[in-house]
Design an enzyme around this catalytic site. Structure first.
Site, short mmCIF file in Angstrom:
data_model
loop_
_atom_site.label_atom_id
_atom_site.label_comp_id
_atom_site.label_asym_id
_atom_site.label_seq_id
_atom_site.Cartn_x
_atom_site.Cartn_y
_atom_site.Cartn_z
N CYS A 120 -14.81 -2.08 -1.51
CA CYS A 120 -13.96 -2.93 -2.35
C CYS A 120 -13.79 -4.31 -1.71
O CYS A 120 -13.86 -5.33 -2.40
CB CYS A 120 -12.61 -2.25 -2.55
SG CYS A 120 -11.53 -3.10 -3.73
N CYS A 219 -5.40 2.57 -2.57
CA CYS A 219 -4.63 2.15 -3.74
C CYS A 219 -4.76 3.13 -4.89
O CYS A 219 -3.82 3.31 -5.67
CB CYS A 219 -5.05 0.75 -4.17
SG CYS A 219 -6.76 0.62 -4.75
#
Length: 389
Positions: A120, A219
């Site tokens: 990411c 997350c």
């Protein structure tokens, strides 16, 4: 300087951070990646206080609630209003779904334990943010609230990525995949601060996020409540066997995605001595377990290597390094030997591979996770674990 900015003196750590920012080489214009948390909020505040021209940039990664969702957007916008800086939102939900969520599900289905955070950072955050900042706002730099440090090595001409000063918050493990081109344009203002320093400085600035609770490391787990809940939302239960290495069936499971290498607790197996997961067999839908004396691994092969603080070495190069194989694991000594790229890897973006031979057996060598190589605090490089034995 914003009218509401603090008039009280900075803490010693904050004063040092401000001094470093004021003397940072090059242009002092920057886009700050704002998640809506205290770390990125203070990053923006310190840069403003140090006299930089700052704009806030928030990536909208997921729908719903959470740091990368609407809640984070609101807090990030509030911080920008308080600091009197522009705030921009980029809708990156499709990219995040394609690059991270889909890849994560495919990895778990294949029997590996993916590491989405490093991917990411590379594919969704840093490079896209730099491109947006340059093309849309004419800003050559970005800053983030990561706990890591950067130093330029005049001898090698390379940027050295170093561990953050706060060992408990150090995030260099997740940043190993950033290229030299990216590191040259990044600022980490919190690298020399501890988390308590950050809280104190955020309170000094009166930031609305000063006491905001921390999100989970992943997350997606934070967004869904747990990693299991995230996986259950995408993968239906698929029962299979838990077996010893000789094939003896000792239990059942409802999906190999709920297990990882080295796991001991939560197996649901009654045995004469503790069992550890040593392999996930996607083809047979089996979780393979063994006793601790059989679970250790002496070496592994690492692929898709990104060399950071050192230039790519020649094939068959060998040296001792400290290796970290999980974010929360301690580094361990190992001999790194570079390997010639296989024919199938030759055209890959990152064809470099190496073998790691550990001084002592390791119990959490997990395909899909990163092995990051250190020399002291410096990240030499890192890659994804492919096989172990």
């Amino acid at each position: 300087m914003p009218a509401a900015f603090p008039v009280t003196a900075a803490t010693p750590a904050g004063a040092e951070a401000l001094d470093r920012l004021r003397h940072w080489p090059g242009e002092h214009r920057v886009a700050v990646g704002l998640s809506g948390g205290v770390d990125s909020s203070l990053t923006a505040a310190l840069l403003v206080e140090a006299g930089w021209e700052v704009e806030g940039l928030t990536l909208w990664l997921m729908s719903g609630k959470g740091a990368c969702c609407a809640e984070g957007l609101v807090d990030a916008a509030g911080i920008c209003e308080q600091l009197e800086i522009p705030h921009h939102v980029v809708d990156s939900r499709d990219t995040f779904q394609r690059e991270i969520v889909n890849g994560l599900i495919e990895g778990y289905q294949a029997g590996i334990t993916p590491l989405p955070c490093s991917r990411c950072n590379r594919a969704v955050k840093f490079s896209p943010m730099l491109q947006w900042a340059q093309e849309k706002r004419g800003l050559a730099r970005i800053a983030t609230g990561h706990y890591a440090r950067l130093r330029f090595d005049e001898t090698t001409g390379r940027w050295r990525l170093l561990r953050g000063l706060d060992a408990r918050k150090d995030q260099s493990y997740f940043l190993y995949d950033l290229t030299q081109e990216v590191l040259a344009r990044v600022v980490f203002p919190l690298g020399e601060l501890t988390k308590p320093d950050t809280r104190l400085e955020a309170a000094r600035h009166g930031l609305r996020t000063a006491a905001k609770p921390e999100s989970q490391d992943l997350c997606l787990a934070d967004h869904h409540g747990s990693m299991r809940a995230f996986l259950d939302a995408y993968l239906p239960p698929r029962q299979g066997e838990i077996v010893l290495q000789d094939g003896t069936v000792v239990g059942e499971h409802d999906g190999i995605e709920h297990f990882t290498i080295g796991q001991r607790k939560g197996l649901g197996v009654a045995w004469s001595e503790p069992l550890h997961v040593v392999r996930l067999d996607a083809a047979m839908n089996r979780v393979v377990v063994a006793t601790r004396d059989q679970a250790g691994r002496s070496h592994c092969v690492v692929g898709a290597i990104n060399w950071v603080s050192m230039a790519p070495p020649a094939p068959e190069h060998s040296q001792m390094v400290q290796v970290q194989v999980r974010y929360r694991s301690a580094p361990v000594p190992a001999r790194l030997t570079t390997m010639t790229a296989e024919a199938s890897d030759a055209a890959a973006e990152r064809p470099h591979r190496c073998r790691l031979d550990f001084d002592e057996p390791q119990f959490s060598i997990t395909p899909g996770q990163a092995a990051v190589f250190y020399d002291g605090d410096a990240v030499l490089g890192g890659g994804l674990i492919q096989t172990s034995a």
